[in-house]
Design an enzyme around this catalytic site. Sequence first.
Site, PDB file in Angstrom:
ATOM      1  N   GLY A  44       0.832  -1.192   0.000  1.00  7.00           N
ATOM      2  CA  GLY A  44       0.000   0.000   0.000  1.00  7.00           C
ATOM      3  C   GLY A  44       0.864   1.237   0.000  1.00  7.00           C
ATOM      4  N   GLN A  49       3.017   9.914   1.585  1.00  2.28           N
ATOM      5  CA  GLN A  49       4.311   9.269   1.365  1.00  2.28           C
ATOM      6  C   GLN A  49       4.938   9.710   0.042  1.00  2.28           C
ATOM      7  OE1 GLN A  49       2.555   5.208   2.219  1.00  2.28           O
ATOM      8  NE2 GLN A  49       4.588   4.951   3.133  1.00  2.28           N
ATOM      9  N   CYS A  88       6.425  -0.596   6.669  1.00  2.00           N
ATOM     10  CA  CYS A  88       5.926   0.578   5.942  1.00  2.00           C
ATOM     11  C   CYS A  88       7.060   1.054   5.036  1.00  2.00           C
ATOM     12  CB  CYS A  88       5.565   1.665   6.958  1.00  2.00           C
ATOM     13  SG  CYS A  88       5.035   3.224   6.223  1.00  2.00           S
ATOM     14  N   LEU A  89       6.732   1.485   3.829  1.00  3.67           N
ATOM     15  CA  LEU A  89       7.777   1.952   2.912  1.00  3.67           C
ATOM     16  C   LEU A  89       8.473   3.213   3.441  1.00  3.67           C
ATOM     17  CD1 LEU A  89       6.103   1.352  -0.586  1.00  3.67           C
ATOM     18  CD2 LEU A  89       7.960   0.035   0.455  1.00  3.67           C
ATOM     19  N   HIS A 130      -3.733   0.626   8.010  1.00  5.31           N
ATOM     20  CA  HIS A 130      -2.421   1.274   7.979  1.00  5.31           C
ATOM     21  C   HIS A 130      -2.461   2.519   7.074  1.00  5.31           C
ATOM     22  CE1 HIS A 130       2.165   0.915   7.596  1.00  5.31           C
ATOM     23  NE2 HIS A 130       1.834   1.788   6.656  1.00  5.31           N
ATOM     24  N   GLU A 131      -3.049   2.362   5.895  1.00  3.72           N
ATOM     25  CA  GLU A 131      -3.099   3.484   4.943  1.00  3.72           C
ATOM     26  C   GLU A 131      -4.032   4.586   5.430  1.00  3.72           C
ATOM     27  OE1 GLU A 131      -0.767   3.447   2.916  1.00  3.72           O
ATOM     28  OE2 GLU A 131      -0.322   1.317   3.093  1.00  3.72           O
ATOM     29  N   HIS A 134      -2.144   6.790   7.662  1.00  2.00           N
ATOM     30  CA  HIS A 134      -1.285   7.753   6.956  1.00  2.00           C
ATOM     31  C   HIS A 134      -2.048   9.033   6.623  1.00  2.00           C
ATOM     32  CE1 HIS A 134       2.607   5.980   6.257  1.00  2.00           C
ATOM     33  NE2 HIS A 134       2.105   4.851   5.803  1.00  2.00           N
TER      34      HIS A 134
HETATM   35 NI    NI Z   1       2.964   2.986   5.477  1.00  2.00          NI
END
Ligand code: NI
Length: 163
Positions: A44, A49, A88-89, A130-131, A134
Site C-alpha cells: 500500500g 508518502q 511501511c515503505l 495502515h493506509e 497515513h
Molecule cells: Ni505505510
Amino acid sequence: MRRIRVYGEEVLRRDTSEVKNIDEKIVKLIKSMKDTMRKRQGLGLAAPQSGVSKRIFIALGKNDKIITFINPETLSSSDKDDIDMEGCLSFPEIFFSIQRAKKIAIKAYNEKGKEFIIEADGLLARCFQHEMDHLNGKLIIDYATDEEKKYWQERLTKLTKSF
Ligand code: NI
C-alpha cells in the site's frame, strides 16, 4: 517514480485534505504512486508518502490488482483484534507489532469518481487500516512500545538523517 518520504519528514505528519476534483494532476499523482509502489513492492502507499497531503491511498488487492481509494471513509471495523508485525515503505527494514481490527469496511471513490464499498479481512484489512492512518498523520511507530523503539533506535536515527 516519486521518492518515498521517510520517517522524520514533516509531510508524513500533516493533515490531509479531501480531493474535490479528480483532475489531471490527481490522475497523474495516482499513476506515479502505482509505479512507485510496484517498484518498491509495497502492499500500500498513501499520498503523504509521495509528499502530497491529500486523502488518497492505493493498496494491492486480490489478483495483484491495485485499488485506488479517494476520500476513503471507514464504515465499520470489527473489534476482534489481531496482533502482527507490520512494515511501511516510510520505515524501510523496520517492523513493529501492531494490533488491528480483523475486518474493515471502507467507502471511497475510484479514479473515475465512482463510489464503491469494499470489505476486507486479514492482511488486506490490516493494510487498509495502515493506509487510513497515513491520511491522519499517524505512523506505525506511534503504536510501538519503548522497548521496540529502543530495539530499532539505530535504524530510526539513520533514517531521520537520510533526507
Ligand atoms: Ni505505510
